[in-house]
Scaffold this motif. Structure first.
Motif, PDB file in Angstrom:
ATOM      1  N   GLN A 209       9.793   6.429   7.812  1.00 41.81           N
ATOM      2  CA  GLN A 209      10.413   6.299   6.359  1.00 41.81           C
ATOM      3  C   GLN A 209      10.826   4.826   5.787  1.00 41.81           C
ATOM      4  O   GLN A 209      11.743   4.459   5.051  1.00 41.81           O
ATOM      5  N   SER A 210      10.256   3.800   6.603  1.00 40.42           N
ATOM      6  CA  SER A 210      10.587   2.495   6.276  1.00 40.42           C
ATOM      7  C   SER A 210       9.652   2.080   5.161  1.00 40.42           C
ATOM      8  O   SER A 210       8.713   2.772   4.481  1.00 40.42           O
ATOM      9  N   GLY A 211      10.073   1.259   4.304  1.00 41.24           N
ATOM     10  CA  GLY A 211       9.693   0.761   3.245  1.00 41.24           C
ATOM     11  C   GLY A 211       9.736   1.770   1.860  1.00 41.24           C
ATOM     12  O   GLY A 211      10.744   2.387   2.065  1.00 41.24           O
ATOM     13  N   GLU A 212       9.457   0.940   0.749  1.00 40.65           N
ATOM     14  CA  GLU A 212       9.747   1.725  -0.559  1.00 40.65           C
ATOM     15  C   GLU A 212       8.658   1.775  -1.330  1.00 40.65           C
ATOM     16  O   GLU A 212       7.810   1.009  -1.512  1.00 40.65           O
ATOM     17  N   TRP A 213       8.424   3.126  -1.593  1.00 45.56           N
ATOM     18  CA  TRP A 213       7.176   3.604  -2.437  1.00 45.56           C
ATOM     19  C   TRP A 213       7.274   3.244  -3.974  1.00 45.56           C
ATOM     20  O   TRP A 213       7.589   3.757  -4.914  1.00 45.56           O
ATOM     21  N   SER A 214       7.046   1.722  -4.050  1.00 45.99           N
ATOM     22  CA  SER A 214       6.916   1.205  -5.618  1.00 45.99           C
ATOM     23  C   SER A 214       5.944   0.400  -5.692  1.00 45.99           C
ATOM     24  O   SER A 214       5.254  -0.111  -4.778  1.00 45.99           O
ATOM     25  N   MET A 215       5.580   0.095  -7.121  1.00 56.57           N
ATOM     26  CA  MET A 215       4.310  -0.713  -7.194  1.00 56.57           C
ATOM     27  C   MET A 215       4.562  -2.121  -6.525  1.00 56.57           C
ATOM     28  O   MET A 215       3.539  -2.749  -5.918  1.00 56.57           O
ATOM     29  N   ALA A 216       5.710  -2.779  -6.774  1.00 63.21           N
ATOM     30  CA  ALA A 216       5.817  -4.160  -6.229  1.00 63.21           C
ATOM     31  C   ALA A 216       5.982  -3.956  -4.578  1.00 63.21           C
ATOM     32  O   ALA A 216       5.996  -5.086  -4.133  1.00 63.21           O
ATOM     33  N   GLN A 217       5.965  -2.996  -3.975  1.00 65.02           N
ATOM     34  CA  GLN A 217       6.473  -2.893  -2.526  1.00 65.02           C
ATOM     35  C   GLN A 217       5.156  -2.445  -1.809  1.00 65.02           C
ATOM     36  O   GLN A 217       5.592  -1.585  -0.687  1.00 65.02           O
ATOM     37  N   GLY A 218       3.931  -2.480  -2.268  1.00 65.21           N
ATOM     38  CA  GLY A 218       2.735  -2.086  -1.385  1.00 65.21           C
ATOM     39  C   GLY A 218       1.931  -0.964  -2.273  1.00 65.21           C
ATOM     40  O   GLY A 218       0.535  -0.953  -1.926  1.00 65.21           O
ATOM     41  N   VAL A 219       2.543  -0.304  -3.209  1.00 62.16           N
ATOM     42  CA  VAL A 219       1.795   0.764  -3.786  1.00 62.16           C
ATOM     43  C   VAL A 219       0.697   0.070  -4.883  1.00 62.16           C
ATOM     44  O   VAL A 219      -0.553   0.626  -4.959  1.00 62.16           O
ATOM     45  N   ASN A 220       0.650  -1.192  -5.333  1.00 58.39           N
ATOM     46  CA  ASN A 220      -0.144  -1.877  -5.839  1.00 58.39           C
ATOM     47  C   ASN A 220      -1.549  -2.005  -5.187  1.00 58.39           C
ATOM     48  O   ASN A 220      -2.674  -1.804  -5.344  1.00 58.39           O
ATOM     49  N   LEU A 221      -1.375  -2.603  -3.755  1.00 58.24           N
ATOM     50  CA  LEU A 221      -2.242  -2.752  -2.838  1.00 58.24           C
ATOM     51  C   LEU A 221      -3.269  -1.234  -2.663  1.00 58.24           C
ATOM     52  O   LEU A 221      -4.322  -1.246  -2.791  1.00 58.24           O
ATOM     53  N   LEU A 222      -2.358  -0.243  -2.424  1.00 63.38           N
ATOM     54  CA  LEU A 222      -3.136   0.971  -2.276  1.00 63.38           C
ATOM     55  C   LEU A 222      -3.695   1.435  -3.478  1.00 63.38           C
ATOM     56  O   LEU A 222      -5.118   1.907  -3.503  1.00 63.38           O
ATOM     57  N   LEU A 223      -3.450   1.171  -4.651  1.00 67.41           N
ATOM     58  CA  LEU A 223      -4.294   1.444  -5.714  1.00 67.41           C
ATOM     59  C   LEU A 223      -5.271   0.553  -5.666  1.00 67.41           C
ATOM     60  O   LEU A 223      -6.605   0.845  -6.187  1.00 67.41           O
ATOM     61  N   VAL A 224      -5.347  -0.609  -5.524  1.00 67.58           N
ATOM     62  CA  VAL A 224      -6.581  -1.642  -5.181  1.00 67.58           C
ATOM     63  C   VAL A 224      -7.456  -0.700  -4.259  1.00 67.58           C
ATOM     64  O   VAL A 224      -8.584  -0.872  -4.720  1.00 67.58           O
ATOM     65  N   ALA A 225      -7.093  -0.363  -3.227  1.00 69.45           N
ATOM     66  CA  ALA A 225      -8.035   0.117  -2.047  1.00 69.45           C
ATOM     67  C   ALA A 225      -8.658   1.176  -2.725  1.00 69.45           C
ATOM     68  O   ALA A 225      -9.824   1.415  -2.534  1.00 69.45           O
ATOM     69  N   LEU A 226      -7.978   2.186  -3.342  1.00 71.46           N
ATOM     70  CA  LEU A 226      -8.438   3.312  -4.148  1.00 71.46           C
ATOM     71  C   LEU A 226      -9.614   3.032  -5.030  1.00 71.46           C
ATOM     72  O   LEU A 226     -10.632   3.838  -5.152  1.00 71.46           O
ATOM     73  N   ILE A 227      -9.556   1.939  -5.649  1.00 76.19           N
ATOM     74  CA  ILE A 227     -10.489   1.572  -6.808  1.00 76.19           C
ATOM     75  C   ILE A 227     -11.813   0.788  -5.924  1.00 76.19           C
ATOM     76  O   ILE A 227     -12.813   1.120  -6.200  1.00 76.19           O
ATOM     77  N   GLN A 228     -11.480  -0.130  -4.982  1.00 74.86           N
ATOM     78  CA  GLN A 228     -12.364  -0.799  -4.358  1.00 74.86           C
ATOM     79  C   GLN A 228     -13.193   0.044  -3.529  1.00 74.86           C
ATOM     80  O   GLN A 228     -14.399  -0.184  -3.216  1.00 74.86           O
ATOM     81  N   VAL A 229     -12.818   1.244  -3.010  1.00 75.19           N
ATOM     82  CA  VAL A 229     -13.441   2.011  -1.945  1.00 75.19           C
ATOM     83  C   VAL A 229     -14.839   2.406  -2.700  1.00 75.19           C
ATOM     84  O   VAL A 229     -15.834   2.918  -2.113  1.00 75.19           O
ATOM     85  N   LEU A 230     -15.024   2.458  -4.159  1.00 75.32           N
ATOM     86  CA  LEU A 230     -16.228   2.701  -4.804  1.00 75.32           C
ATOM     87  C   LEU A 230     -17.353   1.962  -4.560  1.00 75.32           C
ATOM     88  O   LEU A 230     -18.515   2.197  -4.963  1.00 75.32           O
ATOM     89  N   SER A 231     -16.946   0.471  -4.344  1.00 73.78           N
ATOM     90  CA  SER A 231     -17.882  -0.567  -4.017  1.00 73.78           C
ATOM     91  C   SER A 231     -17.954  -1.182  -2.888  1.00 73.78           C
ATOM     92  O   SER A 231     -18.844  -1.386  -2.351  1.00 73.78           O
ATOM     93  N   TYR A 232     -16.718  -1.279  -2.197  1.00 77.95           N
ATOM     94  CA  TYR A 232     -16.613  -2.020  -0.948  1.00 77.95           C
ATOM     95  C   TYR A 232     -17.296  -1.626   0.285  1.00 77.95           C
ATOM     96  O   TYR A 232     -17.935  -2.471   0.834  1.00 77.95           O
ATOM     97  N   PRO A 233     -17.750  -0.567   0.425  1.00 77.62           N
ATOM     98  CA  PRO A 233     -18.458  -0.232   1.549  1.00 77.62           C
ATOM     99  C   PRO A 233     -19.795  -0.474   1.522  1.00 77.62           C
ATOM    100  O   PRO A 233     -20.472  -0.811   2.756  1.00 77.62           O
TER     101      PRO A 233
END
Length: 452
Positions: A209-233
């Motif tokens: 339950q720790s953290g806050e599900w907002s763009m400024a609190q980590g969701v930004n990075l989650l979306l970056v990861a979801l985009i980059q997995v198309l190329s990163y591997p």
């Protein structure tokens, strides 16, 4: 004995054990493809190898630090990168079964020519060098302050000892030791979690339950990861090399399991950072928590870093040897002895930059942005694309990567607020642009053909 003495004993002991269990092989298939007397690795061996090669020292340190910054949101965000296994597994399976390609380089050579190979090799060459210095720097940080004599001495000795056991059998050695290193990692992680969870009011629920599900609190990075997995591997030969050494079905099964296991380990290890934040400990979280509980946990944390770093670095040595002697030189009558010399060379070139402390050593995330142009090439691997599609997409991706490094992102382009707002904007707009420049020549080509 002092803590530092124990750390040196562990460093040497772990590598002596790995050297002792490492098989010696001069067979080409064993050395370059991880087989045993020409029998490919099983799903169990391949899965453990995939997982531990991506649970490297830098990765689990990042997981803990992101847990420290953003709570469970940070852990989940970083775990998003482990969907790379899913994406790569499915695409490589189809490339092998539908396209009959033998490797990533075989695919690029066949479709886009030698120029494509050269450009791609430059991209993955930086990745391979980065794997060495980014992991050995983490190991060094447990032995002394950055730039100190113990720091440099420990990372140098660690690199040499890892090189020593890898030289024995190449990929076969890497596959076998990966299983041992994975078992070490799981055992040590269970010990760490077994210490910090009971010390937390509310137990696991508090962490989740720790953290806050907002763009400024980590969701930004989650979306970056979801985009980059198309190329990163696809710019990580450690990951993709393992996609061609067992049967297609075995490989796909291993990549799917690696997705689940790898992501789970990252989320669980982010608990270390969450605990550090709740207790008001100083960053980096792994060292802060280790010191909080005393010598025993510090040694456990040190050992988990050693084993995970070694797993990645030995794989880096073997992937470099394969890249040079099979993918680039395409040698007839491949010399395992020459491959061993190549491993020694990459160990040297991957370590020397640390002593000069260039800023580029910390550019791991940026390198992921620079390869966004690989996404359309592999997502649409089966399209009849002209060479210009490949070069336009890859080069444009590199341009967006340099933009992120050297120039601020205009405010009007930012899609949100927070630490990773610029990274998200560049990756989203850049990836879309790369798909556009990849597909446009295909459409023009079809239009010209239909007109004729």
């Amino acid at each position: 004995m002092s803590t530092l003495t124990w750390q040196w004993i562990i460093l040497i002991a772990v590598n002596v054990v790995l050297f002792w269990v490492s098989p010696w092989s001069n067979k080409v298939n064993d050395f370059f493809r991880g087989s045993h007397n020409d029998t490919p690795p099983s799903a169990f061996l391949l899965t453990s190898s995939l997982v531990i090669c991506w649970l490297f020292a830098k990765s689990i340190t990042n997981a803990a630090d992101l847990g420290y910054q953003f709570g469970i949101v940070g852990g989940v965000a970083y775990a998003g990168y482990y969907l790379s296994f899913l994406v790569a597994g499915v695409i490589i399976y189809r490339m092998r079964t539908k396209g009959n390609y033998k490797s990533i380089h075989h695919f690029l050579q066949t479709k886009y020519g030698k120029g494509a190979i050269i450009l791609f090799t430059i991209l993955i060459g930086f990745r391979l060098l980065n794997e060495i210095w980014s992991n050995t720097m983490i190991v060094g940080s447990y032995f002394g302050e950055k730039g100190s004599t113990p720091y440099f001495a420990s990372l140098t000795v660690f690199t040499l000892l890892t090189l020593a056991y890898t030289l024995k059998g190449g990929m076969r050695t890497s596959i076998i030791t990966d299983l041992i290193q994975m078992a070490f990692f799981v055992l040590l992680m269970v010990i760490i979690l077994g210490i910090i969870i009971p010390e937390t009011d509310g137990g696991v629920k508090t962490f989740v339950q720790s953290g806050e599900w907002s763009m400024a609190q980590g969701v930004n990075l989650l979306l970056v990861a979801l985009i980059q997995v198309l190329s990163y591997p696809f710019h990580d030969p450690i990951l993709t090399d393992r996609g061609f050494i067992s049967s297609p079905k075995t490989t796909l099964k291993s990549y799917l399991w690696a997705t689940v296991i790898g992501a789970s380990c990252i989320i669980l290890f982010s608990f270390v950072g969450i605990f550090a934040k709740m207790r008001g400990l100083e960053a980096p979280a792994t060292i802060g928590v280790a010191k909080f509980f005393g010598t025993i946990l510090l040694l456990v944390m040190n050992t988990i870093m050693l084993t995970s770093a070694a797993a990645t670095i030995d794989s880096t040595f073997t992937s470099t040897a394969k890249l040079v002697h099979i993918d680039l030189l395409n040698e007839k009558g491949i010399s395992v002895s020459k491959a061993r010399l190549t491993m020694i060379a990459i160990a040297v070139f991957g370590t020397i930059p640390i002593f000069f402390n260039p800023e580029i050593l910390s550019a791991t995330t940026i390198s992921g942005t620079m390869v966004m142009g690989l996404a359309p090439i592999f997502v649409f691997w089966n399209l009849d694309a002209p060479k210009i599609s490949y070069f336009a997409s890859v080069i444009l991706g590199v341009v967006f990567g340099f933009w992120l490094v050297f120039y601020p992102v205009p405010t009007f382009m930012l899609l949100s607020e927070g630490k990773y707002a610029d990274l998200l904007s560049i990756n989203l707009f850049g990836t879309i642009a790369c798909f556009v420049v990849f597909l446009l020549p295909i459409l023009f080509k079809k239009k010209i053909e239909s007109t004729n």
